[in-house]
Scaffold this active site. Structure first.
Site, mmCIF file in Angstrom:
data_model
loop_
_atom_site.group_PDB
_atom_site.id
_atom_site.type_symbol
_atom_site.label_atom_id
_atom_site.label_comp_id
_atom_site.label_asym_id
_atom_site.label_seq_id
_atom_site.Cartn_x
_atom_site.Cartn_y
_atom_site.Cartn_z
ATOM 1 N N ASN A 97 0.846 -1.190 0.000
ATOM 2 C CA ASN A 97 0.000 0.000 0.000
ATOM 3 C C ASN A 97 0.889 1.251 0.000
ATOM 4 O OD1 ASN A 97 -1.390 2.292 1.168
ATOM 5 N ND2 ASN A 97 -3.098 0.909 1.543
ATOM 6 N N HIS A 108 1.049 6.220 1.800
ATOM 7 C CA HIS A 108 1.872 7.115 2.619
ATOM 8 C C HIS A 108 2.890 7.892 1.791
ATOM 9 C CE1 HIS A 108 0.079 6.162 6.372
ATOM 10 N NE2 HIS A 108 0.213 4.873 6.143
ATOM 11 N N HIS A 140 -5.609 3.691 -1.828
ATOM 12 C CA HIS A 140 -6.941 4.049 -1.333
ATOM 13 C C HIS A 140 -7.250 5.458 -1.824
ATOM 14 C CE1 HIS A 140 -9.729 4.414 2.469
ATOM 15 N NE2 HIS A 140 -10.349 4.713 1.344
ATOM 16 N N ARG A 198 -9.415 8.231 -1.391
ATOM 17 C CA ARG A 198 -10.401 8.664 -0.408
ATOM 18 C C ARG A 198 -11.279 9.770 -0.952
ATOM 19 N NH1 ARG A 198 -10.437 8.075 5.060
ATOM 20 N NH2 ARG A 198 -9.105 6.406 5.836
ATOM 21 N N ARG A 221 -7.120 12.974 0.492
ATOM 22 C CA ARG A 221 -6.050 13.469 1.384
ATOM 23 C C ARG A 221 -4.679 12.942 0.981
ATOM 24 N NH1 ARG A 221 -7.299 10.167 6.921
ATOM 25 N NH2 ARG A 221 -9.355 11.057 6.625
ATOM 26 N N GLU A 235 -8.626 0.480 -3.163
ATOM 27 C CA GLU A 235 -9.489 0.543 -1.981
ATOM 28 C C GLU A 235 -10.363 1.775 -2.119
ATOM 29 O OE1 GLU A 235 -7.204 0.846 1.563
ATOM 30 O OE2 GLU A 235 -6.243 -1.076 1.268
ATOM 31 N N THR A 255 -8.178 3.763 8.088
ATOM 32 C CA THR A 255 -9.391 2.951 8.160
ATOM 33 C C THR A 255 -9.465 2.292 9.538
ATOM 34 O OG1 THR A 255 -8.930 2.454 5.859
ATOM 35 C CG2 THR A 255 -10.716 1.235 6.879
ATOM 36 N N GLU A 286 -11.092 -9.233 2.818
ATOM 37 C CA GLU A 286 -9.795 -8.905 3.396
ATOM 38 C C GLU A 286 -10.022 -8.837 4.901
ATOM 39 O OE1 GLU A 286 -7.424 -5.702 1.754
ATOM 40 O OE2 GLU A 286 -6.488 -5.352 3.709
ATOM 41 N N HIS A 319 -3.732 -4.630 7.616
ATOM 42 C CA HIS A 319 -3.884 -3.468 8.493
ATOM 43 C C HIS A 319 -3.071 -3.653 9.774
ATOM 44 C CE1 HIS A 319 -5.371 0.249 10.112
ATOM 45 N NE2 HIS A 319 -5.941 0.478 8.950
HETATM 46 N N1 PXP Z 1 -5.821 -2.940 4.122
HETATM 47 C C1 PXP Z 1 -6.735 -1.950 4.185
HETATM 48 C C2 PXP Z 1 -8.138 -2.247 3.777
HETATM 49 C C3 PXP Z 1 -6.364 -0.647 4.585
HETATM 50 O O1 PXP Z 1 -7.291 0.332 4.637
HETATM 51 C C4 PXP Z 1 -5.024 -0.397 4.911
HETATM 52 C C5 PXP Z 1 -4.604 0.986 5.317
HETATM 53 O O2 PXP Z 1 -4.754 1.874 4.291
HETATM 54 C C6 PXP Z 1 -4.107 -1.459 4.822
HETATM 55 C C7 PXP Z 1 -4.530 -2.722 4.451
HETATM 56 C C8 PXP Z 1 -2.653 -1.262 5.143
HETATM 57 O O3 PXP Z 1 -2.537 -0.950 6.510
HETATM 58 P P1 PXP Z 1 -1.126 -0.513 7.088
HETATM 59 O O4 PXP Z 1 -0.773 0.788 6.457
HETATM 60 O O5 PXP Z 1 -1.390 -0.406 8.561
HETATM 61 O O6 PXP Z 1 -0.149 -1.597 6.740
#
Ligand code: PXP
Length: 252
Positions: A7, A10, A43, A45, A49, A70, A101, A151, A190
């Site tokens: 992901n 960031h 994601h 949003r 953001r 996402e 999330t 998921e 997550h």
């Molecule tokens: N899966 C989903 C559905 C998420 O919303 C996120 C965070 O954006 C992640 C996985 C990844 O989470 P993390 O950044 O804590 O590894």
């Protein structure tokens, strides 16, 4: 072995902090793929953001693995998904005030809306995953509304105090087993980190782990390609066979 979806939200967070053009999640996605990422997750949003529609458009053109989008289950996001056609859509709950999330989707209370969105995505051959807590009723309803995947939200496991980690892990093991029996394919993610990922990587039935924050944080020290490579190694060869007594819960 579970595959790794990286992901990259960031990276866009850092760019948006200055509202400029760097760092660019599109070029960084290529480095994640070179490090061994099996997929790229973003994601988009409602408040934009971090990831922007421009990122989705370019990543759709450049990602050579799989692009997992996402998004919230809204009409606006549905039309964006139909326009750009990601390889998978993961529907997530979204609240403007949240930092990230916070919980899984409440599939039970939104059955008809989710069913309609899933049908629309399926009509364009886009597979759909629902981000859910490891709770039987949510899994059963996910299957009922036509999801292809769930998921599993690993946040409760990741945040658990040491004494309750084993219990939270057993919930994920059972949820994976239950989902498979319902005909669902299973991802998880997550809050996973280099410290806690191995036990989850050993759960039977989980096909992909979606991991963001810890990899991007590690990449500041070692570079994104190396950070992804290190995570892949942990998933491929998880240490400690008896991690939290996991073998007791294993399905195999
Ligand atoms: N899966 C989903 C559905 C998420 O919303 C996120 C965070 O954006 C992640 C996985 C990844 O989470 P993390 O950044 O804590 O590894």
């Amino acid at each position: 072995m579970a595959s790794l979806g990286v992901n990259i939200d960031h990276i866009a967070n850092v760019r948006q902090a200055r509202q400029t053009v760097e760092p660019d999640p599109v070029t960084m996605a290529l480095l994640a793929e070179l490090g061994g990422a099996d997929g790229i997750t973003i994601h988009l949003r409602e408040d934009r953001r971090h990831i922007q529609e421009r990122d989705l458009r370019l990543l759709r053109e450049t990602v050579r693995t799989r692009l997992n989008l996402e998004m919230a289950a809204t009409k606006e996001m549905l039309s964006i998904a139909l326009k750009y056609h990601p390889d998978m859509v993961t529907l997530v709950p979204e609240r403007r005030e949240e930092v990230t999330t916070e919980g899984g989707l409440d599939v039970v209370s939104q059955q008809s809306e989710l069913k309609t969105i899933i049908q629309n995505l399926h009509s364009e051959s886009i597979p759909v995953s629902l981000f859910v807590d490891p709770i039987s009723t949510q899994l059963e309803t996910s299957s009922h509304v036509g999801a292809d995947w769930v998921e599993l939200h690993t946040g409760a496991y990741a945040e658990a105090a040491f004494g309750s980690q084993k219990y939270q892990l057993s919930r994920l093991v059972e949820a994976s087993f239950r989902s498979k029996n319902l005909g669902l394919r299973v991802n998880a993610g997550h809050g996973l980190t280099y410290q806690n990922v191995e036990a989850v990587a050993r759960i039977d039935g989980i096909e992909e782990l979606n991991i963001g924050h810890t990899i991007i944080a590690r990449s500041l020290a070692v570079g994104l390609k190396e950070a992804v490579h290190e995570m892949k190694e942990l998933i491929k060869n998880p240490r400690n066979e008896e991690c939290f007594g996991l073998s007791k819960f294993s399905i195999a």
